[in-house]
Design an enzyme around this catalytic site. Structure first.
Site, short mmCIF file in Angstrom:
data_model
loop_
_atom_site.label_atom_id
_atom_site.label_comp_id
_atom_site.label_asym_id
_atom_site.label_seq_id
_atom_site.Cartn_x
_atom_site.Cartn_y
_atom_site.Cartn_z
N LYS A 144 0.84 -1.20 0.00
CA LYS A 144 0.00 0.00 0.00
C LYS A 144 0.87 1.25 0.00
O LYS A 144 0.61 2.21 -0.74
CB LYS A 144 -0.93 -0.01 1.22
CG LYS A 144 -2.03 -1.05 1.10
CD LYS A 144 -2.79 -1.29 2.41
CE LYS A 144 -3.78 -2.44 2.24
NZ LYS A 144 -4.44 -2.84 3.48
N ASP B 135 -10.86 3.15 4.32
CA ASP B 135 -11.16 1.72 4.16
C ASP B 135 -12.66 1.47 4.10
O ASP B 135 -13.09 0.38 3.73
CB ASP B 135 -10.58 0.94 5.36
CG ASP B 135 -9.47 -0.02 4.93
OD1 ASP B 135 -9.33 -0.24 3.71
OD2 ASP B 135 -8.77 -0.54 5.81
N GLN C 41 -4.53 -1.56 9.69
CA GLN C 41 -4.40 -2.87 9.07
C GLN C 41 -4.98 -3.94 10.00
O GLN C 41 -4.58 -4.05 11.16
CB GLN C 41 -2.91 -3.16 8.77
CG GLN C 41 -2.66 -4.45 8.04
CD GLN C 41 -3.26 -4.48 6.62
OE1 GLN C 41 -3.23 -3.48 5.90
NE2 GLN C 41 -3.82 -5.61 6.23
#
Ligand code: NAD
Length: 305
Positions: free
Chosen positions: A62, A129, A106
């Site tokens: 990422k 997200d 994460q």
């Protein structure tokens, strides 16, 4: 599938790598224009807790992709032993920091930390997200908000492959909060207009329902679950699964396969995504898109204040 002359025809491959490259270069161009207009580059804060090698590798991917698109990012690492309150305190600092446009935590987090409580702590306007309940709710009722990257990537794959969705039957296997449920809401949206069925581990006659699908999405986490007999001839088959299977011929001792029996299903489907190289690359591309969007909408709000 048979062609007009009755010859066997293999499904058309949906090339997620190529489509994700296209999205990423569009984001890079838009980011360049954004900074040329005098704005600072978008900034993504990635929070990584613990030392799980898979999570670390996703996070590196990422960060690299951000750099290539002209988006600044930092990975903030914390030890597995971090207390939940401390982690929420870190998120709160990032929420208050005007230089931060997007926050990504994460997952999974260590067992002693409640993933949901941490996600709830993220300010919805920085929730790139799309996992915050406000983002999920906005998606459900068709209001502006971040759409999580994997479902958004699947819709992008369908649109850019010119696969008709209006009025078509989409069957999703899997009802998770990160794939199945948001995808169902997205496919229902006006303009996409699918008729949506969501199947799960308690569904009766799943093969019979799957065979009705014009678009069949597998998000289960079981290697080779979807077989050719579950697919309507000509259907678009989207494989979200990422499963490790032992493979002694590989140096690392395993290979990655999807939830779809690729070789068998390719003989029946009209379109199919490979694993790897299908849905996976789109997830990162859509995260970049969300981060740029976060920077733009935050700048607009700042102007209006
Ligand atoms: P999950 O474990 O949260 O959900 C799996 C779903 O499958 C559940 O809703 C369950 O009801 C359903 N299921 C399980 N067994 C079933 C059965 N026998 N019949 C019917 N349904 C069944 O998984 P998830 O987080 O949604 O991920 C699914 C897969 O997608 C995993 O392999 C994951 O690694 C992969 N994934 C890939 C990406 C990507 O970027 N490509 C992103 C997220 C998840």
């Amino acid at each position: 599938m048979l062609d007009d002359n009755g010859h066997a025809k293999l499904a058309k491959l949906i090339d997620g790598k190529a489509i994700s490259r296209a999205v990423r270069s569009e984001v890079a161009e838009e980011t360049q224009r954004w900074t040329q207009d005098g704005h600072r580059p978008p900034y993504l804060a990635v929070v990584l807790v613990g030392d799980d090698p898979a999570s670390a590798s996703y996070v590196r991917g990422k960060a690299r992709a951000c750099g290539e698109a002209g988006i600044n990012s930092d990975t903030i690492t914390r030890d597995t032993s971090i207390a939940q309150d401390e982690l929420i305190g870190l998120i709160s600092d990032l929420n208050d920091d005007d230089g931060v446009d997007g926050i990504l935590v994460q997952l999974p987090l260590p067992d002693h930390v409640d993933d949901d409580a941490v996600i709830r702590a993220i300010a919805p306007e920085k929730d790139v997200d799309g996992f915050h309940p406000a983002s999920a709710g906005a998606l459900m009722i068709g209001q502006p908000g971040f759409v999580s990257a994997t479902p958004a990537g699947i819709v992008e794959l369908l649109e850019r492959s010119e696969i008709e969705t209006r009025g078509k039957h989409a069957v999703i296997i899997g009802r998770s909060n990160i794939v199945g449920k948001p995808l169902a809401n997205l496919l229902l949206r006006r303009g996409i207009d699918c008729t949506v069925t969501v199947c799960h581990s308690r569904t009766q006659d799943l093969p019979g329902i799957a065979r009705q699908a014009d678009t069949l999405v597998a998000a289960i986490g079981r290697a080779g679950f979807v077989t050719a007999d579950m697919v309507k001839p000509g259907a678009a088959v989207i494989d979200v699964g990422i499963n490790r299977v032992d493979d002694s011929s590989r140096e690392r001792g395993y290979r990655l396969v999807g939830d779809v029996d690729f070789d068998g299903v390719s003989q029946v489907a009209g379109y199919i995504t490979p694993v790897p190289g299908g849905v996976g690359p789109m997830t990162i591309a859509m995260l970049l898109r969300n981060t740029l969007d976060a920077a733009r909408s935050r700048a607009q709000v700042a102007l209006a204040d």
